[in-house]
Design a protein around this motif. Structure first.
Motif, PDB file in Angstrom:
ATOM      1  N   ASP A  88      23.031  24.229  59.311  1.00  0.00           N
ATOM      2  CA  ASP A  88      23.516  24.183  57.930  1.00  0.00           C
ATOM      3  C   ASP A  88      22.448  24.605  56.928  1.00  0.00           C
ATOM      4  O   ASP A  88      22.761  24.832  55.753  1.00  0.00           O
ATOM      5  CB  ASP A  88      24.003  22.776  57.584  1.00  0.00           C
ATOM      6  CG  ASP A  88      25.256  22.392  58.348  1.00  0.00           C
ATOM      7  OD1 ASP A  88      25.945  23.297  58.851  1.00  0.00           O
ATOM      8  OD2 ASP A  88      25.531  21.175  58.451  1.00  0.00           O
ATOM      9  N   HIS A  89      21.191  24.710  57.379  1.00  0.00           N
ATOM     10  CA  HIS A  89      20.107  25.030  56.451  1.00  0.00           C
ATOM     11  C   HIS A  89      19.330  26.275  56.867  1.00  0.00           C
ATOM     12  O   HIS A  89      18.202  26.481  56.411  1.00  0.00           O
ATOM     13  CB  HIS A  89      19.164  23.827  56.329  1.00  0.00           C
ATOM     14  CG  HIS A  89      19.848  22.573  55.874  1.00  0.00           C
ATOM     15  ND1 HIS A  89      20.337  22.410  54.594  1.00  0.00           N
ATOM     16  CD2 HIS A  89      20.165  21.431  56.552  1.00  0.00           C
ATOM     17  CE1 HIS A  89      20.911  21.220  54.481  1.00  0.00           C
ATOM     18  NE2 HIS A  89      20.818  20.613  55.661  1.00  0.00           N
ATOM     19  N   THR A  91      20.053  29.287  55.996  1.00  0.00           N
ATOM     20  CA  THR A  91      19.939  30.130  54.804  1.00  0.00           C
ATOM     21  C   THR A  91      18.718  29.730  53.982  1.00  0.00           C
ATOM     22  O   THR A  91      17.954  30.584  53.520  1.00  0.00           O
ATOM     23  CB  THR A  91      21.208  30.031  53.945  1.00  0.00           C
ATOM     24  OG1 THR A  91      22.315  30.577  54.675  1.00  0.00           O
ATOM     25  CG2 THR A  91      21.061  30.804  52.635  1.00  0.00           C
ATOM     26  N   ARG A 183      22.247  33.033  46.908  1.00  0.00           N
ATOM     27  CA  ARG A 183      22.360  31.600  47.185  1.00  0.00           C
ATOM     28  C   ARG A 183      21.148  31.168  47.998  1.00  0.00           C
ATOM     29  O   ARG A 183      20.632  31.925  48.831  1.00  0.00           O
ATOM     30  CB  ARG A 183      23.652  31.283  47.917  1.00  0.00           C
ATOM     31  CG  ARG A 183      23.687  31.735  49.365  1.00  0.00           C
ATOM     32  CD  ARG A 183      24.858  31.130  50.137  1.00  0.00           C
ATOM     33  NE  ARG A 183      26.119  31.670  49.683  1.00  0.00           N
ATOM     34  CZ  ARG A 183      27.144  30.918  49.260  1.00  0.00           C
ATOM     35  NH1 ARG A 183      27.023  29.614  49.253  1.00  0.00           N
ATOM     36  NH2 ARG A 183      28.272  31.466  48.869  1.00  0.00           N
ATOM     37  N   ASP A 185      20.985  28.236  49.895  1.00  0.00           N
ATOM     38  CA  ASP A 185      21.328  27.478  51.099  1.00  0.00           C
ATOM     39  C   ASP A 185      22.837  27.512  51.261  1.00  0.00           C
ATOM     40  O   ASP A 185      23.576  27.883  50.352  1.00  0.00           O
ATOM     41  CB  ASP A 185      20.820  26.028  51.012  1.00  0.00           C
ATOM     42  CG  ASP A 185      20.660  25.374  52.380  1.00  0.00           C
ATOM     43  OD1 ASP A 185      20.829  26.079  53.391  1.00  0.00           O
ATOM     44  OD2 ASP A 185      20.357  24.171  52.437  1.00  0.00           O
ATOM     45  N   GLY A 186      23.291  27.125  52.462  1.00  0.00           N
ATOM     46  CA  GLY A 186      24.716  27.082  52.730  1.00  0.00           C
ATOM     47  C   GLY A 186      25.259  28.392  53.282  1.00  0.00           C
ATOM     48  O   GLY A 186      24.602  29.423  53.244  1.00  0.00           O
ATOM     49  N   GLU A 187      26.472  28.331  53.799  1.00  0.00           N
ATOM     50  CA  GLU A 187      27.163  29.443  54.437  1.00  0.00           C
ATOM     51  C   GLU A 187      26.292  30.000  55.577  1.00  0.00           C
ATOM     52  O   GLU A 187      25.205  29.509  55.858  1.00  0.00           O
ATOM     53  CB  GLU A 187      27.533  30.540  53.433  1.00  0.00           C
ATOM     54  CG  GLU A 187      28.698  31.412  53.906  1.00  0.00           C
ATOM     55  CD  GLU A 187      29.236  32.323  52.814  1.00  0.00           C
ATOM     56  OE1 GLU A 187      30.471  32.422  52.666  1.00  0.00           O
ATOM     57  OE2 GLU A 187      28.427  32.947  52.112  1.00  0.00           O
ATOM     58  N   SER A 192      24.848  35.212  54.048  1.00  0.00           N
ATOM     59  CA  SER A 192      24.281  34.893  52.736  1.00  0.00           C
ATOM     60  C   SER A 192      23.193  35.883  52.347  1.00  0.00           C
ATOM     61  O   SER A 192      23.129  36.341  51.199  1.00  0.00           O
ATOM     62  CB  SER A 192      23.700  33.473  52.740  1.00  0.00           C
ATOM     63  OG  SER A 192      24.716  32.515  52.917  1.00  0.00           O
TER      64      SER A 192
END
Length: 286
Positions: A88-89, A91, A183, A185-187, A192
């Motif tokens: 999840d991190h 990115t 962005r 973080d995320g995706e 990203s």
């Protein structure tokens, strides 16, 4: 220092062997002209196996080699980032790593490659691809993916991607400070980052050779030879998926999902294995 691989050439009618070595002058010239910083995304639990295998094998051929994790380790060494571990991190890891490189290593290379710690890279072939490119252009190379039911395209994170100095500069100056552009973080990490590059006007370069064969690979070599791909790969690849020896470029650059033992296998096959009594006379077709 040039890499010399000894080769024995023997005449069968007499007990006379002549020792010759590879002529790597072209490769050495490219090494001077095409400077590459490689950074590897890893984690504390992978330092002693996956990251160590990268360090022992292909990583030593980069002009600069950096490892990034969530925790610093001065012995390895690895650079710790202010980010939690986990998919999840990823990115956040990538965005922070590229900004660190922008701050500390912008002038140490012309091209900046991101890989995972289970990706094997043939640096000489990467330099060859980049030798005809201009690092002052906003461009990056890798295995071209598309997002399902979406217009966005990007390069696969697992296969590794390489960005130009101009692309890194744009990220450092504009992207890092503006979350609407990049962005933080995320995706999915590679999606990203691809969206970030597109927002910064960085284009995806063509990494296929002149015969349309792939150079960056999302899986191990055997998967590409026999076509052992998951369904998602067919949906995400921009170009039609091909399999077999003729689908992989003779100047392949990367393979993903490599175990540490696979790294050492590639190292032997690429840099040590010889055909007895055969001296290759093949000339390149890009």
């Amino acid at each position: 220092m040039s890499y010399i691989r000894p080769l024995t050439k023997c005449k069968f009618t007499v007990s006379l062997c002549v020792y010759i070595s590879d002529d790597d002058r072209v490769g050495e010239e490219l090494r001077r002209k095409v400077r590459i910083l490689c950074w590897v995304m890893t984690s504390p639990r992978n330092l002693g196996n996956k990251a160590a295998a990268v360090k022992d094998t292909w990583g030593k051929r980069c002009d600069v080699l950096l490892f990034f994790s969530s925790v610093s380790n001065s012995t390895f060494p690895v650079i710790g980032l202010n980010v939690s571990e986990g998919r999840d991190h990823l990115t956040a890891k990538t965005m922070q790593a590229f900004y660190y490189i922008y701050q500390h290593h912008l002038n140490d290379a012309d091209w900046f490659m991101k890989t995972d710690d289970d990706t094997y890279v043939i640096i000489e072939n990467l330099r060859y691809l980049l030798s005809t490119q201009n690092a002052s252009r906003p461009v990056y190379f890798g295995h071209h993916f598309k997002y399902i039911n979406d217009r966005r395209t990007y390069n696969s994170g697992g296969a590794g991607y390489v960005i130009s100095k101009e692309a890194l500069t744009r990220y450092g100056v504009q992207g890092r400070a503006n979350k609407s552009i990049c962005r933080q973080d995320g995706e999915a990490e590679d999606l990203s980052f691809g969206e970030c590059m597109e927002n910064l006007g960085v284009v995806i370069g063509n990494s296929a050779d002149s015969s349309g064969r792939t150079r960056f690979h999302c899986f191990m070599l055997n998967a590409h030879l026999v076509g052992d791909f998951p369904d998602w790969y067919y949906n995400f690849s921009v170009k039609a998926v091909a399999k077999g020896i003729d689908s992989v470029s003779d100047y392949a650059i990367s393979f993903h999902y490599c175990r540490p033992q696979d790294m050492y296998m590639f190292e032997f096959l690429v840099y040590h294995l010889q055909l007895y009594g055969v001296i290759s006379g093949r000339q390149d077709i890009t």
